[in-house]
Design a protein around this motif. Structure first.
Motif, PDB file in Angstrom:
ATOM      1  N   PHE A  20      28.748  50.166  12.926  1.00 24.46           N
ATOM      2  CA  PHE A  20      29.933  50.718  12.810  1.00 24.46           C
ATOM      3  C   PHE A  20      29.922  52.268  11.989  1.00 24.46           C
ATOM      4  CE2 PHE A  20      31.550  46.681  14.211  1.00 24.46           C
ATOM      5  CZ  PHE A  20      32.245  47.003  15.323  1.00 24.46           C
ATOM      6  N   LEU A  21      29.423  51.841  10.774  1.00 26.82           N
ATOM      7  CA  LEU A  21      29.166  53.303   9.793  1.00 26.82           C
ATOM      8  C   LEU A  21      28.421  54.483  10.668  1.00 26.82           C
ATOM      9  CD1 LEU A  21      28.352  51.510   6.603  1.00 26.82           C
ATOM     10  CD2 LEU A  21      30.459  52.480   7.111  1.00 26.82           C
ATOM     11  N   GLY A  22      27.722  54.025  11.455  1.00 25.48           N
ATOM     12  CA  GLY A  22      26.838  55.134  12.020  1.00 25.48           C
ATOM     13  C   GLY A  22      27.743  55.813  13.521  1.00 25.48           C
ATOM     14  N   ALA A  23      28.762  54.967  13.661  1.00 23.97           N
ATOM     15  CA  ALA A  23      29.370  55.733  14.757  1.00 23.97           C
ATOM     16  C   ALA A  23      30.320  56.755  14.452  1.00 23.97           C
ATOM     17  CB  ALA A  23      30.326  54.667  15.320  1.00 23.97           C
ATOM     18  N   GLN A  24      30.514  57.788  15.253  1.00 24.25           N
ATOM     19  CA  GLN A  24      31.370  58.792  15.025  1.00 24.25           C
ATOM     20  C   GLN A  24      32.367  58.970  16.229  1.00 24.25           C
ATOM     21  OE1 GLN A  24      28.284  61.998  12.808  1.00 24.25           O
ATOM     22  NE2 GLN A  24      29.229  62.657  14.993  1.00 24.25           N
ATOM     23  N   THR A  25      33.542  59.518  15.530  1.00 22.52           N
ATOM     24  CA  THR A  25      34.686  59.792  16.728  1.00 22.52           C
ATOM     25  C   THR A  25      34.395  61.005  17.418  1.00 22.52           C
ATOM     26  OG1 THR A  25      35.903  60.998  15.287  1.00 22.52           O
ATOM     27  CG2 THR A  25      36.225  58.668  15.174  1.00 22.52           C
ATOM     28  N   ALA A  26      35.208  61.134  18.664  1.00 15.17           N
ATOM     29  CA  ALA A  26      34.750  62.382  19.578  1.00 15.17           C
ATOM     30  C   ALA A  26      35.367  63.489  18.596  1.00 15.17           C
ATOM     31  CB  ALA A  26      35.708  62.279  20.814  1.00 15.17           C
ATOM     32  N   LYS A  27      36.160  63.441  17.874  1.00 16.40           N
ATOM     33  CA  LYS A  27      36.679  64.612  17.074  1.00 16.40           C
ATOM     34  C   LYS A  27      35.429  65.070  16.237  1.00 16.40           C
ATOM     35  CE  LYS A  27      40.250  66.087  13.827  1.00 16.40           C
ATOM     36  NZ  LYS A  27      41.425  65.550  12.968  1.00 16.40           N
ATOM     37  N   GLN A  28      34.820  64.103  15.487  1.00 15.61           N
ATOM     38  CA  GLN A  28      33.739  64.513  14.691  1.00 15.61           C
ATOM     39  C   GLN A  28      32.663  65.058  15.310  1.00 15.61           C
ATOM     40  OE1 GLN A  28      33.704  64.433  11.291  1.00 15.61           O
ATOM     41  NE2 GLN A  28      31.684  65.458  11.524  1.00 15.61           N
ATOM     42  N   ASP A  29      32.518  64.556  16.654  1.00 15.23           N
ATOM     43  CA  ASP A  29      31.360  65.044  17.426  1.00 15.23           C
ATOM     44  C   ASP A  29      31.727  66.603  17.901  1.00 15.23           C
ATOM     45  OD1 ASP A  29      29.880  62.926  17.383  1.00 15.23           O
ATOM     46  OD2 ASP A  29      30.648  62.110  19.345  1.00 15.23           O
ATOM     47  N   MET A  30      32.929  66.600  18.144  1.00 16.54           N
ATOM     48  CA  MET A  30      33.375  68.257  18.581  1.00 16.54           C
ATOM     49  C   MET A  30      33.137  69.041  17.212  1.00 16.54           C
ATOM     50  SD  MET A  30      33.975  68.315  21.703  1.00 16.54           S
ATOM     51  CE  MET A  30      34.621  69.825  21.937  1.00 16.54           C
ATOM     52  N   LYS A  31      33.342  68.519  16.225  1.00 18.63           N
ATOM     53  CA  LYS A  31      33.262  69.479  14.954  1.00 18.63           C
ATOM     54  C   LYS A  31      31.839  69.829  14.833  1.00 18.63           C
ATOM     55  CE  LYS A  31      34.861  69.509  10.096  1.00 18.63           C
ATOM     56  NZ  LYS A  31      35.550  68.742   9.132  1.00 18.63           N
ATOM     57  N   ASP A  32      30.825  68.568  14.849  1.00 14.45           N
ATOM     58  CA  ASP A  32      29.395  68.872  14.753  1.00 14.45           C
ATOM     59  C   ASP A  32      28.981  69.791  15.797  1.00 14.45           C
ATOM     60  OD1 ASP A  32      29.527  67.298  12.318  1.00 14.45           O
ATOM     61  OD2 ASP A  32      28.852  65.682  13.554  1.00 14.45           O
ATOM     62  N   ALA A  33      29.372  69.687  16.884  1.00 12.97           N
ATOM     63  CA  ALA A  33      28.862  70.727  18.016  1.00 12.97           C
ATOM     64  C   ALA A  33      29.379  72.114  17.809  1.00 12.97           C
ATOM     65  CB  ALA A  33      29.350  70.332  19.516  1.00 12.97           C
ATOM     66  N   GLY A  34      30.674  72.253  17.182  1.00 11.43           N
ATOM     67  CA  GLY A  34      31.091  73.714  16.818  1.00 11.43           C
ATOM     68  C   GLY A  34      30.083  74.339  15.893  1.00 11.43           C
TER      69      GLY A  34
END
Length: 99
Positions: A20-34
């Motif tokens: 669970f700690l390693g999972a990211q939200t879609a929002k965080q994924d988009m932020k990382d992609a940005g």
């Protein structure tokens, strides 16, 4: 519960929080992609700047070489024209030393 079952249960319980700690939200994924896109754009811009600067320097050097060659050729042509003109004038004037 037997010993093996308890061991497997303990292992499962121990690994769940890590999953669970390693999972990211879609929002965080988009932020990382940005952030990654921004960095890629910066890297591309740096490469283009470096290539453009290098090309401009090379063009400047070749322009200077062309200028020097033109200058040398013009002087040579001037000297030949001057010499030919003198010979022609001397021939017309009847100078016996003219070949």
């Amino acid at each position: 519960m037997n010993r093996t079952t308890r061991f497997l249960a303990a292992c499962l319980i121990a690994t769940l929080p890590a999953a669970f700690l390693g999972a990211q939200t879609a929002k965080q994924d988009m932020k990382d992609a940005g952030h990654e896109t921004k960095q890629a754009a910066k890297d591309t811009g740096s490469g283009i700047k470096k290539g453009t600067t290098k090309s401009a320097h090379a063009v400047g050097e070749k322009t200077e070489e062309g200028w020097d060659a033109t200058k040398k050729g013009t002087k040579k042509a001037y000297q030949k024209t001057k010499s030919g003109t003198k010979k022609a004038v001397n021939k017309v004037d009847g100078d016996p030393n003219t070949k």
